[in-house]
Scaffold this active site. Structure first.
Site, PDB file in Angstrom:
ATOM      1  N   SER A 108      28.261  32.675  20.943  1.00 51.47           N
ATOM      2  CA  SER A 108      27.271  32.391  19.903  1.00 51.47           C
ATOM      3  C   SER A 108      27.833  31.866  18.595  1.00 51.47           C
ATOM      4  O   SER A 108      27.111  31.231  17.826  1.00 51.47           O
ATOM      5  CB  SER A 108      26.442  33.650  19.616  1.00 51.47           C
ATOM      6  OG  SER A 108      27.282  34.718  19.222  1.00 51.47           O
TER       7      SER A 108
ATOM      8  N   LYS B 167      22.851  29.089  14.812  1.00 53.72           N
ATOM      9  CA  LYS B 167      21.857  29.356  13.768  1.00 53.72           C
ATOM     10  C   LYS B 167      21.246  28.089  13.170  1.00 53.72           C
ATOM     11  O   LYS B 167      20.136  28.134  12.624  1.00 53.72           O
ATOM     12  CB  LYS B 167      22.487  30.190  12.656  1.00 53.72           C
ATOM     13  CG  LYS B 167      22.770  31.638  13.041  1.00 53.72           C
ATOM     14  CD  LYS B 167      21.491  32.449  13.124  1.00 53.72           C
ATOM     15  CE  LYS B 167      21.775  33.928  13.263  1.00 53.72           C
ATOM     16  NZ  LYS B 167      20.558  34.749  13.258  1.00 53.72           N
TER      17      LYS B 167
END
Length: 421
Positions: A314, A59
């Site tokens: 992720s 992110k």
């Protein structure tokens, strides 16, 4: 982009600019082979380790790229975001590095560990506001502040600059790989990473099949693609919080419906199995969303045999307090944990008879709740039993029925089961 224009797709040039923008703050994370998974699936399985970023997820890429693109006037007014997870940490660190004031709205029940992580990354450049009970409550307050004070909202996925930042993961994979890539498996929440990465591969490696992976309880992209329109779900299972959204982005939906080879959903229990496997056997700590891509391999086992496969890991922002629930869900998915209502005759020795004569030698009682009713012939208990093998279930039920201990089986009764798990 004008709304009348055709679907926005990030250009390779803009993604390369994003890569240059974020190179001082975003690590070029490893792309390495997994010997265990490669042997198991008879394929070449590589893991792209975005869990090793400073904020422990990809992110930071999109957040920093977006905030870096602001005009000086926008920067002076500050930014706002709503998030209880990885996006908040990416925005917080970006604010500190770029010296831009940010306000981060988080739901009031957000675990203190996550709040402290955001504070650590943002330091004096951010204010945290704990608002409401849900993400939607925090989101509405964040948007209200943006409107009233003319601040810029940093969307977690539905933004061109955010998508371009996340797309840099795809560039890195292609630069790092020494073999042609047949498949990439990638978690899908709001769709920012999938939209960006799939665009890179469609232009630079069009033979590669991009497989989007969602939690079974939050299939918003799958439903939207099936309906051929962005569709908001009424209810979602929030356990895989990093990939559980009721509605994906309009931008990301438009891109993903064109670029993704397939969208599949994975049961939450299967994801929990993968989390525990990665920790116990590979010493890799992942959050539920971080395990989604690897969890999908079982459902593609035949297709990937002999192929070169990349799974994007992720993120790793897992809360240790969730470990017991993760273990429970994994056992339930493997058909090794079962809950029953057991009818105990109200006489001495009934419990001993149940343990000695009914339970198998490898069966373990993990939950027991019993209230004696002196005016009844039988007293009911809720009993949780962990089995060594899933094949032990039918013999256990048969023995309970033969000796009149069987009351009911609770695993397939969701209204009751929610109070146990």
């Amino acid at each position: 982009m004008n709304k009348e224009d055709k679907t926005y797709f990030p250009s390779i040039n803009n993604i390369k600019v994003a890569a240059d923008t974020i190179k001082k703050v975003s690590a070029v994370t490893p792309l390495g082979p997994s010997l265990r998974y490669s042997n198991y699936f008879d394929a070449n399985i590589f893991l792209k380790r975005e869990d090793l970023q400073q904020v422990r997820s990809y992110k930071i890429r999109g957040a920093y790229n977006k905030i870096s693109s602001l005009t000086s006037e926008q920067s002076k007014k500050g930014v706002v975001c709503a998030s209880a997870g990885n996006h908040a940490q990416g925005v917080a660190l970006s604010c500190k590095l770029l010296k831009i004031k940010g306000t981060i709205y988080m739901p009031a029940p957000t675990p203190n560990q996550k709040v402290q992580q955001v504070k650590m990354f943002g330091e004096d450049f951010i204010d945290i506001k704990l608002i409401g009970d849900t993400f939607d409550d925090a989101y509405h307050k964040a948007m209200l502040e943006c409107e009233e004070l003319h601040k810029t909202f940093i969307h977690p996925f539905n933004d061109e600059k955010v998508i371009e930042g996340q797309a840099t993961v795809g560039l890195e994979i292609l630069e790092q790989s020494t073999v042609p890539i047949d498949y990439v498996f990638i978690a899908v929440g709001g769709g920012g990473l999938a939209a960006g990465l799939s665009t890179v591969f469609k232009q630079l490696s069009p033979h590669t099949k991009i497989i989007g992976v969602e939690p079974e309880g939050a299939p918003s992209m799958s439903v939207s693609i099936k309906n051929n329109k962005n569709t908001e779900l009424d209810q979602i299972e929030k356990f895989i919080d990093g990939a559980a959204v009721k509605r994906v982005g309009d931008l990301t939906f438009s891109i993903c419906k064109e670029n993704l080879h397939d969208m599949i959903t994975v049961p939450e229990g299967k994801v929990c199995e993968t989390i525990l496997e990665l920790y116990n056997r590979d010493a890799i700590v992942v959050e539920p969303a971080g395990a989604l891509s690897i969890s999908a391999l079982d459902f593609y086992a035949d297709a990937i045999k002999g192929k070169n496969v990349v799974c994007v890991v992720s993120g790793s922002n897992n809360d240790i307090t969730r470990t017991s629930e993760i273990k429970e869900r994994a056992l339930l998915y493997a058909n090794l944990k079962h809950y029953f209502i057991v009818k105990f005759p109200q006489r001495a020795g009934a419990l001993k008879e149940f343990v000695v004569d009914i339970l198998g030698e490898n069966d373990d009682i993990t939950y027991f709740q019993y209230a004696k009713k002196t005016n009844r012939e039988n007293g009911s208990a809720v009993v949780g039993i962990q089995l060594k093998s899933a094949t032990d279930l039918e013999p256990l039920i048969s023995k309970m029925k033969d000796r009149n201990f069987y009351g009911d089986y609770l695993n397939d009764k969701p209204d009751l089961f929610q109070f146990l798990v």
